[in-house]
Write an enzyme that holds these catalytic residues in place. Structure first.
Site, short mmCIF file in Angstrom:
data_model
loop_
_atom_site.label_atom_id
_atom_site.label_comp_id
_atom_site.label_asym_id
_atom_site.label_seq_id
_atom_site.Cartn_x
_atom_site.Cartn_y
_atom_site.Cartn_z
N LYS A 101 57.24 66.85 64.31
CA LYS A 101 57.66 67.65 63.09
C LYS A 101 56.41 67.95 62.18
CE LYS A 101 58.81 66.17 58.32
NZ LYS A 101 59.39 65.49 56.90
N ASN A 124 64.17 59.96 53.67
CA ASN A 124 63.65 58.61 53.64
C ASN A 124 63.53 57.68 52.24
OD1 ASN A 124 60.07 57.67 54.89
ND2 ASN A 124 61.74 56.34 53.81
N ALA A 175 63.59 66.17 52.84
CA ALA A 175 62.69 65.75 51.61
C ALA A 175 63.67 66.03 50.30
CB ALA A 175 61.45 66.55 51.76
N GLY A 176 63.36 65.18 49.46
CA GLY A 176 64.14 65.49 48.01
C GLY A 176 65.41 64.91 48.01
#
Ligand SMILES: CC(=O)[C@@H](O)[C@H](O)COP(=O)(O)O
Length: 254
Positions: free
Chosen positions: A96, A205, A183-184
């Protein structure tokens, strides 16, 4: 089936490994999520010293595809160096690409991300760049030959969800490689929206590791992935400006 390069997965949920309260909770969350892909920052990992604690052992890492990420890199060259370290440790040839351009927003640097992706493709990596939700950048990355595109829903750790659903849907619509929203993400609803838009998967995460009950949230995220995907495949009804009666009104005297 989620196919990234030569890899195939049943689960469309990719889980980050940072910031869990403890290993026990992390293991339970990972197990219940049924994820098959765990991502981790190479620079935070002890992958070479067997004497040092390593959460991958505790998680029985052989069950998972480990997706190293280049978090911490500020330039393409740094990202390539980190990716080569990960490959040398024998973990995985998938990477990644994460090149952060600004440390307040943690937004990816588009120029360096493009450059790093090109260099890593030349080195034979399976390349998954974390990118902004820019539609043309996503297209250029695909033209380079990346194996998946990972547009951010919103800044890392913000929990704001998909701030630009239009851009996200345009990226998904034009892509011929998997699109993993990364993300977010803040809640299962955000995951379901991403999957309903047609994303091939979601990487998250903080929403799990920072939840009051990370194990319950991991399960909720798994179910949201499944619900969103089913909804996408079923095809939602078009939105209309005016009401349509649920039962036919023809033939009824008013
Ligand atoms: C773990 C990882 O790769 C993060 O950089 C990723 O982008 C997840 O972001 P959230 O913590 O906002 O889910």
């Amino acid at each position: 089936m989620l196919k990234i390069g030569s890899y195939e997965f049943q689960s469309r949920l990719l889980l980050g490994t940072g910031k869990f309260p403890d290993f026990d909770i992390q293991k339970k969350a990972v197990d219940i999520s049924e994820t098959e892909i765990l991502t981790f920052a190479v620079r935070r990992m002890n992958i070479f010293d067997p004497e040092q604690p390593n959460f991958l052992e505790k998680l029985d890492a052989k069950r998972f595809t480990l997706l190293p990420n280049t978090a911490g890199a500020k330039t393409a060259e740094e990202a390539v160096r980190i990716a080569k370290l990960a490959k040398a440790s024998g973990l995985c040839d998938m990477i990644k690409v994460e090149v952060i351009g600004d440390f307040t927003t943690l937004l990816p640097d588009p120029v360096e991300t493009l450059k790093a992706s090109e260099m890593l493709l030349e080195e034979g990596f399976t390349v998954l760049p974390y990118t902004s939700d820019d539609v043309l950048l996503a297209r250029k990355l695909e033209e380079l030959g990346v194996h998946a595109i990972m547009p951010g829903a919103s800044p890392i750790g913000s929990g704001l969800g998909i701030v630009n659903p239009l851009n996200m849907s345009l990226i998904i619509e034009q892509a011929n490689v998997p699109v993993i929203v990364d993300a977010g993400i803040g809640s299962p609803a955000d995951v379901a929206i991403a999957m309903e838009l047609g994303a091939d998967g979601v990487l998250l995460n903080t929403a799990v590791s920072g939840a009051k009950d990370p194990v319950k949230m991991a399960e909720a995220m798994k179910l949201a992935i499944q619900a969103g995907r089913l909804g996408f495949e079923a095809g939602r009804i078009p939105k209309k400006r005016y009401a349509t009666a649920s039962s036919p009104l023809e033939g009824m005297s008013v």
